[in-house]
Design an enzyme around this catalytic site. Sequence first.
Site, PDB file in Angstrom:
ATOM      1  N   ARG A 173       0.870  -1.175   0.000  1.00 36.66           N
ATOM      2  CA  ARG A 173       0.000   0.000   0.000  1.00 36.66           C
ATOM      3  C   ARG A 173       0.903   1.219   0.000  1.00 36.66           C
ATOM      4  NH1 ARG A 173      -5.387   0.742  -1.244  1.00 36.66           N
ATOM      5  NH2 ARG A 173      -6.407   2.192   0.157  1.00 36.66           N
ATOM      6  N   ASP A 214     -14.140   4.832   6.171  1.00 40.04           N
ATOM      7  CA  ASP A 214     -14.528   4.487   4.801  1.00 40.04           C
ATOM      8  C   ASP A 214     -15.262   3.153   4.824  1.00 40.04           C
ATOM      9  OD1 ASP A 214     -14.840   4.751   2.101  1.00 40.04           O
ATOM     10  OD2 ASP A 214     -12.731   4.552   1.580  1.00 40.04           O
ATOM     11  N   ASN A 245     -14.788  -1.829   0.392  1.00 39.44           N
ATOM     12  CA  ASN A 245     -13.574  -1.937   1.194  1.00 39.44           C
ATOM     13  C   ASN A 245     -13.573  -3.193   2.063  1.00 39.44           C
ATOM     14  OD1 ASN A 245     -12.256   0.349   0.289  1.00 39.44           O
ATOM     15  ND2 ASN A 245     -13.220   1.685   1.783  1.00 39.44           N
ATOM     16  N   ASP A 276      -8.584  -0.731   3.776  1.00 39.13           N
ATOM     17  CA  ASP A 276      -8.525   0.711   3.506  1.00 39.13           C
ATOM     18  C   ASP A 276      -8.818   1.559   4.749  1.00 39.13           C
ATOM     19  OD1 ASP A 276      -7.960  -0.063   0.982  1.00 39.13           O
ATOM     20  OD2 ASP A 276      -9.586   1.022   0.020  1.00 39.13           O
ATOM     21  N   GLU A 315      -7.366   4.722   5.333  1.00 36.51           N
ATOM     22  CA  GLU A 315      -6.866   6.085   5.128  1.00 36.51           C
ATOM     23  C   GLU A 315      -7.708   7.144   5.827  1.00 36.51           C
ATOM     24  OE1 GLU A 315      -5.224   5.411   0.579  1.00 36.51           O
ATOM     25  OE2 GLU A 315      -7.364   5.608   1.036  1.00 36.51           O
TER      26      GLU A 315
END
Length: 369
Positions: free
Chosen positions: A69, A236, A241, A254, A256
């Site tokens: 990633r 998210d 995801n 995910d 972030e």
Amino acid sequence: MKLQRSTLDTAGVPAALASWLATKLPNGAEPSVTLHPRIDANGMSSETITFDATWQEDGRPHTASYVARAAPSAQDVPVFENYSLQDQYDTMRIIGERSEVPVPQVSFMEPSGSVLGTPFFLMNRLTGVVPPDLMPYNFGDNWLFNASPDDQKRLQDNTVKALAALHSIPDADTVFDFLDPKEPGTTALARNLAHTRAWYEFAQRGLGPSPLIERALEWLEANLPETTETVLVWGDARLGNVMYDDFEPVGVLDWEMASVGPRELDLSWLIFAHRSFEAMTTNFGLPGMPDFMLEEEILATYQELTGVEVGDLSWYHLYSAVNWGVLFMRTGARSIHFGEVERPDDVETIMFHRSLFENLLNELETAAP
């Protein structure tokens, strides 16, 4: 449909990764790397590189499958102004240590950017299927759309179960304090809202302002809920995801947008993400999945699992609408940068949930206080 995410030239990536892995593995490992094709159906922000690594250890060959990633480079119009890969890495590590939530096991971190041009970390590659974002799963012709209603409901319930488990990790305000937004505000929710405004200010530098988002931000700031609750917020929380096997999550992905704050942030995002995709099917005259991911069902399942009764989500849905709008601005700016679309005269035309967003804001602005 494919959208370009970066200008990373993968030709030199296997050798670069192999040389770097040689510094992490035992002496004499002599690793080699084989890349897999890029993932096009999901992942709008970071560069995701999947590969197999083979090396020698204790006189025997070893093989492992990894996902790297990587943060995007500034020249590739990143979705976020700042990427803290260390926070993502630590969040996944702690979740794996403190819960049964299926997150990939993280392994090595490369923070300098000297190997691939930007920082990255490795996690073990999982096996399963992910509901596609491009084209969205509710557009049809994919495994989730074609599943039986019972299997779709099973996937929905199992996803809520994973979210409930995330929110049940104790002492989130201290364990995940590094995720608290570095913005002004007396509560975690206020700081999350301030962080969203800062993200919008970043997004509008290249495309110009969005009157719709600015109206919504003013309403959100004037009507901020009075809550001090703090759980781990995935940020998210949507089907694209999550990796599934037999309609059960095997990978929650995910991180972030991870933060800390009230649980309603994730519950709204899960619901509103599907509503946004449904609004897109309406625009294209497609049947969609109108009986899937219904708010009343999701909240009932969540209450059954946690004992927490969640109230009205209207404020949080508008907050989700704003964040989706900013996300569309940044992904739209990147598509303009790569020549995939023309620069619009009206920035809000690239917000695929625009009508849904406008209707929600109008309803809230005209409702009695």
